[in-house]
Each structure stands twice: as C-alpha cells, then as structure tokens.
Design a protein around this motif. Sequence first.
Motif, PDB file in Angstrom:
ATOM      1  N   PRO A   1      14.608   6.638   8.089  1.00 47.36           N
ATOM      2  CA  PRO A   1      13.595   7.341   7.281  1.00 47.36           C
ATOM      3  C   PRO A   1      13.195   8.693   7.852  1.00 47.36           C
ATOM      4  CG  PRO A   1      13.000   5.035   7.541  1.00 47.36           C
ATOM      5  CD  PRO A   1      14.148   5.293   8.461  1.00 47.36           C
TER       6      PRO A   1
ATOM      7  N   PHE B   1       0.782   2.128   3.071  1.00 45.71           N
ATOM      8  CA  PHE B   1       2.169   2.436   3.413  1.00 45.71           C
ATOM      9  C   PHE B   1       2.472   2.000   4.842  1.00 45.71           C
ATOM     10  CE2 PHE B   1       2.471   4.687  -0.469  1.00 45.71           C
ATOM     11  CZ  PHE B   1       3.796   5.028  -0.669  1.00 45.71           C
TER      12      PHE B   1
ATOM     13  N   PHE C   1       5.062   9.115   2.480  1.00 43.73           N
ATOM     14  CA  PHE C   1       6.305   8.594   3.050  1.00 43.73           C
ATOM     15  C   PHE C   1       6.412   8.824   4.560  1.00 43.73           C
ATOM     16  CE2 PHE C   1       7.454   9.503  -1.461  1.00 43.73           C
ATOM     17  CZ  PHE C   1       7.639   8.190  -1.848  1.00 43.73           C
TER      18      PHE C   1
END
Length: 643
Positions: free
Chosen positions: A278, A250, A41
């Motif tokens: 994020p 990603f 992430f």
Amino acid sequence: MAAGASATADTHLQMDYEAKIFPHAGGYGRYNRLVVVFSWFPNFAVMLNLFSDVFFTLIPDSYHCRPDPELLPSAFLLSNFTGQGYLNLTVPWVNGSGLSHCELFKYPRNSSNFSENVPRERVSCTKGWEYTHAAGLQSNFVTEWNLVCSEYWKVPVQHICFMIGWILGYILLGTLCDWLGRRRCFVFSISLSSLLGVAVCFSNSMVGFLLLRLSQGTMLAGAFVSSYIARLELCDPPHRLMVAMVSGFFALFAELLLPGIAVLCRDWPVLQAVATLPLLLLLSYWCCASVFPESPRWLLATAQIPQVKRSLQKFSIRNGVCLRDEIYPGETLLSEIDSAYGEDCQPRYFSVLELRRTRVIWKNCLILSFTLLIGTGIQYCFTRNLHSYSTNFYFSYFLRVITGALACIFICLSVNHFGRRGMLLLSAIITGLSSLLLLALTQFITFAQKIDKLSSYVSDLHGGLVLVLSVVGLLFSQALAMLSVFFACEVMPTVVRGGCLGLVLAAGCVGMAASSLMELQNNGGYFLHHVIFASCAVLSVLCIMLLPESKRKPLPDSLKEGESQRRPPLFLSRPDRDSLPLLRTRLPLSEYNPDSYSRLVSATRKMLTKDNLPYRIAVPTHPPLLSDSETQGPENETLTEES
C-alpha cells in the motif's frame, strides 16, 4: 520582548480564512470531499505497518530446546522410545508450564539407566529450539534469530527502537510539515518509507532489521502526521470530527485484516512485503498532485501569496463556485488578499521553538501530551489483565479492535453534542476509576484467598469483574487517546500545527514504549507501572479543565489566535443572576465588510457599461494635459450647453 516579537510575526495575518476565504473557494465542496477520501488511505497503509510489528515479535506459545544426541549416553538407542518419551528424557519438565524452554538434560557417558533416578545435570540449549507456529506466522523475527531465553531481551528492545523511530519522526517531520508544507512532507515520508519497507524484506541480520525498522518508523510517523493535518485543514467545523473518526475506522480496518493477512503470508518477509505494497501504491500521489494538494490554509498562514492564489483558484474551479452575476468574481477575493498582505509580503515560517514565547499554546500542548501519554500507556495494564481471563492471543487482540471501534462510535455520537473538553474529561475519569478498581480488586483477592470461606466465592467473581473493568478501561483509554490527538490538531495554530501535534503524538509513543520497558524487566515493575498510570489518570482530570473548547469554532491560524483561546466556565451562569456590566460600555462600531463593497463595485461597473443608458461616459484615449482644478471650469460649461 517576546510578546513584541510574537506580535510582529502576526501583523501580516489579517484575513479570516474560515469566514472570508473558505466559502469563496467552495467551502467543503465536492473537491474537498474527494481529497479527504484520498487522505484516508494513507492511514490504512501506515497502521498496517505499525501493527504488523505485533506479529513480527510474537513469541510462540510453546517452544523447547532441540534435543542434542551428544548429551545422551552412548548406550542410548532412539528406536526404543516414542517421540514424546524421547522429549521427556532429554528436556526437563516444569510443573505448570510443560517442557522447559531453556534447558536440556545431560547424562553421564557410561550410563545405561534412563529413569528419573539417574544423576543428570541441566545445561542450556546447544542445538537451537523447536517452535510451535506463532499466531498467524510460521516464522517471525523471534524464530528467525532465536530470541528466547537469554536473548529474550532483544524482543522488547526491538519494539522500543521502533517506537524511538516514531518519536523522532513525529518531532522532526512534524516540524518539517510547518516548513515545507503538508504535501511535500507527505511525499517525502511515503517515498522513503516505501524504500525502507522493501529493504526490510531483504534484511538478513538482527542489527540491520532493527536499524531499518527504526528508520521506517520515522518515515511512517511523518506520513501519518502530514495526512492527519491536511485532512482537517480542508474541512469546516461541522465535518472535522466525522472526517477524523472515519480515518480511525480505516486504522481499525487495517488492524482487523492483519491476522488474516499473516495467516496467508506464513513468513515474516512476505508479510512485510504485503504491508509495504500500500505504501508503494501511495507513491501515485507524487505524480497526481490533485489527489493530495497543498493546504491553502497553511499557504495563507505563512503568507505565500502567489501559491495561495493558485491554490484557491484550483479549489474554486473544481468545487464549481464560479458566480455568474458578477464580473470577475475571483479577482475580488484575490485583490483583497493583495490589499491585506501587500505586494512585498515575504513568506514567514515558524517552528515549535516559537512555543517558548507563548503561554496558552504551550499549556494546551503540554496537557494534551500528558493525556495521550496516559491513554496509550495505561492500555498495557488493561490488556495484561485480560490474560488472567484468557491466554489466547486472538482473544485480547480482537477485543482490542472491538473496543477501538466502540470508542470511535462513542466519540462520533457524543463529542459534537457535549463538546471536546467534556468528553475528554469523562474518558479520563472512567479510565482512572477502572484502573483504580482493578488495583483494589487485586488487593482484595489477595486478602480473600487467605480466608477459606471467601476464597471459593471470590474466585468465581474474579474473572468476570476483571474482564468487565478491563474492557471498560480499554474502551475509554482508547477514546482518551483518539480524542487527545483530535483535540490537539484543533487547538494548535496552523503555523505550528505540525510541530505541536508531533510533540503530542511523540508523548503517545512514549506511553506505548512503556509496555516494552515492563517486558524488558520481565514484568517485575508491573504493579508500580499500574499505580503510576492510574494516579496520572486521576491527575489529568484537573489538567483537562484548563483546556479551551473548540466545538464549532474555526481552526486558529496564527500564534495570536492560538493565544486568544480561553477555557469556558465550568458551570453555566444562572439565568436569574444580574449580568449588568460594572462600567458603561460603548456599542461596537459597524465592521467594514469588503464582500458587500466588492458586490457594489461590480454592480456599478455593470450599470455603467450598459448600452441603454440615457448618456454614456466617454473615456478619453489620452490623459488630460490639465489638472483637475483647471479642467473643472470647461467641463461645467460643456455640461451647461448640453443641458
């Protein structure tokens, strides 16, 4: 003297992490997989902020000076003209590009003739500019501060400053990774990059925007390098490549979503806030240490024995590898660590300055920096050639994303089978050939246009050949860049992996900044830029042959292990060749295996503590007063009487 210092620094590194410690902690178990998933992430968040710079600095396709009524004659009446007619009278028309971007007509004050024959002069814009909407955004960095015409040079300067921030971050925070650890560097970088991202949203001056973006780029680089290293240090050799490539997907997913996010945001402060969100969510990693723990490999390599014991216990428990057939199985591994390192072992930290004492590590770092510089710098040559096929921004943007995804798939399918060095060599060869063919095609078209019979035939083939060569070159240049980063992380030792990988990634940022240098000169040196990078791509083929092969090999931990890496032979030896040694060699002695010895000790302890033994050994509650030699006689007499 340097070799002695290096050897002294590595004397306490005696345990093989990959073979002796990693399996006892559960290997690539469920907890390792969970941590790896959470490490993907940050890649999405970091790349979302990196690629948003494209939309911040994108110049609109069409813009012109805002008409100034003071430059028109006093007899001019706006009601007598349509909107387009009014623009034609006030803004000069440039053949091939439409309305002039930077000039206005100035009429004599007493003139009543508005035809093209009236004497009028051209002046620079006085009332600002009118812009069409940029791709995705209605307002951005360019339209906010009118960075066009004489102020255009500030746009590439902004991108260069942003890349300078990334270069500083890779070098400084990469070294910080080796001093403070992967987790501390990541938390520090994410915290500051979040705060700086919020500050960018409220910047109201161009200078403040530049400084904040430079600082944020520094912190984003630290977050990227720390998460990339921690991800690979938690994997075993069979899973390293796939884990690294999924993180690449990603990044591509963030790049793919960015145009749609820009359309929804409309203004650049809103897009900056969405890109910072994020990063703010990643602050939860600070509170929850289990989703991003410290790398036990780095803890052991730097001889932090109490910390590595706690880390290994946590990994083994969460991976569920507690063995039931042994008494205190974890204590066996921990006692081996104590015996290998000693009780008074002090932590030892390293920096990239240690490279001056090495030969192999420094050579590998230099070669991979060179290949990454080529892989990122030559991409500008291919994307600029795409503009001759289509000037649409989204065409080149999405084509770049598609070729990046194909490059990831190509690496996943080929590198584990053919090896890192072989695929890096193939990528460099195809990248160099595509670039050289594009240069040759450009010269051939220039020659063919002078011949009437060939001009029509060549013009039909020109667009298709340029498109094919540009797409192929873009694909393999991206594969060259991705594989260079992954290869560098595998061959650099754990004790200096952060600093070395930071140097390699900093070289890649230099290649990315080279495109802005061309735009700063208004593409005046583009041909020379293309020739230099094409020549360097051919030269890199020879350099890649000096690299070692890291396929299915453990990560080196110490400088000594990094120096022991040797390049494999170019060609396999023939099976019919006599391979007898010139001198008689001894058979290797059997290696002491502490694992088997610890199991024997545990089994013996079990046997001696059972109740159904024919006799029990009573342990005295107080130490004997006599020595062993003095008590040997009485003990023998007692055993004789009992028998």
